[in-house]
Scaffold this motif. Sequence first.
Motif, short mmCIF file in Angstrom:
data_model
loop_
_atom_site.label_atom_id
_atom_site.label_comp_id
_atom_site.label_asym_id
_atom_site.label_seq_id
_atom_site.Cartn_x
_atom_site.Cartn_y
_atom_site.Cartn_z
N GLN A 274 0.46 -1.14 0.26
CA GLN A 274 0.16 0.29 -0.06
C GLN A 274 0.79 1.37 -0.47
O GLN A 274 0.26 1.94 -0.71
N THR A 286 -4.46 5.25 -2.49
CA THR A 286 -4.94 3.88 -1.77
C THR A 286 -6.55 3.08 -2.26
O THR A 286 -6.23 2.14 -2.59
N ARG A 289 -4.68 1.57 -5.51
CA ARG A 289 -3.99 -0.14 -5.20
C ARG A 289 -5.49 -0.22 -5.74
O ARG A 289 -5.55 -2.00 -5.65
#
Length: 405
Positions: A274, A286, A289
């Motif tokens: 992360q 975030t 991802r």
Amino acid sequence: MQHFSYLTKDEKEEMFYHSPIEFSKHSPLEILAYSLGATLYMPGNRRQISDDLLSGKFIKGKHEGLTSIVLCLEDSIGDDELENAEWNIVHQLQRVHKAINAGVSMEQDLPMVFIRVRTPRQMFLIVERLGEAVELICGFVFPKFSPENGELYLTTLRDLNEREGVCLYGMPILESASVIYREQRDITLMNLKALLDKYHDLILNIRIGGTDFSGLFGLRRNRDTTIYDILVIRDCISDIINLFGRSESDYVISGPVWEYFNGSQRILKPQIRQTPFEQAFGRTGTKLRSQIINRDEDGLIREVLLDKSNGLVGKTIIHPSHIKIVQALNVITLEEHMDACSIMEHEVFTNGVIKSQFSNKMNEIKPHLNWARKILLKSKIYGVLKDGQSFIDLLGDKKEQDLFY
């Protein structure tokens, strides 16, 4: 064409130490062979081929960044659909050609176009039917390429170039049983190498058919598994690289296709950390991802990194969401670029070892010389990132660190 042409001038200046060069289907073979990047396969019976190419969505849009495409007449087309698919490709490309002649679109905005045929005879048929539109295609892809059918594919290609006054390249796919079966592999690969060496100036890329190889053993990797985790496939890829990837051979080998583009329930934990995403984009990172993980593209990232580690360049893809990931992972880091420059600069005067400018490794001149040459070539084509930038910065709208747990 230019990799990452969709970025603004300011974005390029922010991200790149050296920006990618422009190239076209008329560029030297050495440049084109490394330029394919993510090569998108599209069924030849798709009615929207010309719309896709003319809409600009591969230039600056939903699926921006594409530089090569394969229109497939083989496994993606049923036998009863083949003739219609042949004519569809012809009509679609003729429509694109007319649009270019009318000034509606520009040829430099198109990706390199290849056609995956079933037989050498099909090459003659398509070129004859295309007429002047043949100038839009960059070459042909030869499926299940073998010593038995390879000579006819390549002589046909050479004859077409001479007859039509064009420069079409061939991309053989190594995916047949004789290539992967242990008892036949060595002699088959040696015969293929001897054959391709005779037509070296026509070979743009050697491609690996991971799906066909897997099918011969009733195998299929899942979203948590890379092609290198399938032992019989890894063993075969190793032998292909051993023969065709030698520095004196000078063939470019591309990575096998990644099959997944929409996620489901996972068994194993995600394969990307992360922190690098947060460092690049904060909270947006975030979210980025999570989107990558939900589309099973963390597995794609891992596989492309393994492709790179084994000297493979570019990758076959079957979904546009894979384009940016493959292209971004082929960009050269500043550390790689500086090491390569240092090695090349010391080639004449130093035969030993020099310390990297990043003070984290030793660069041996002779052993690393061929690596340095390839890095500098890729630096021109894909660009060099500034220090502190990583491929992650090229994925969002706006480090290749230790991504894996």
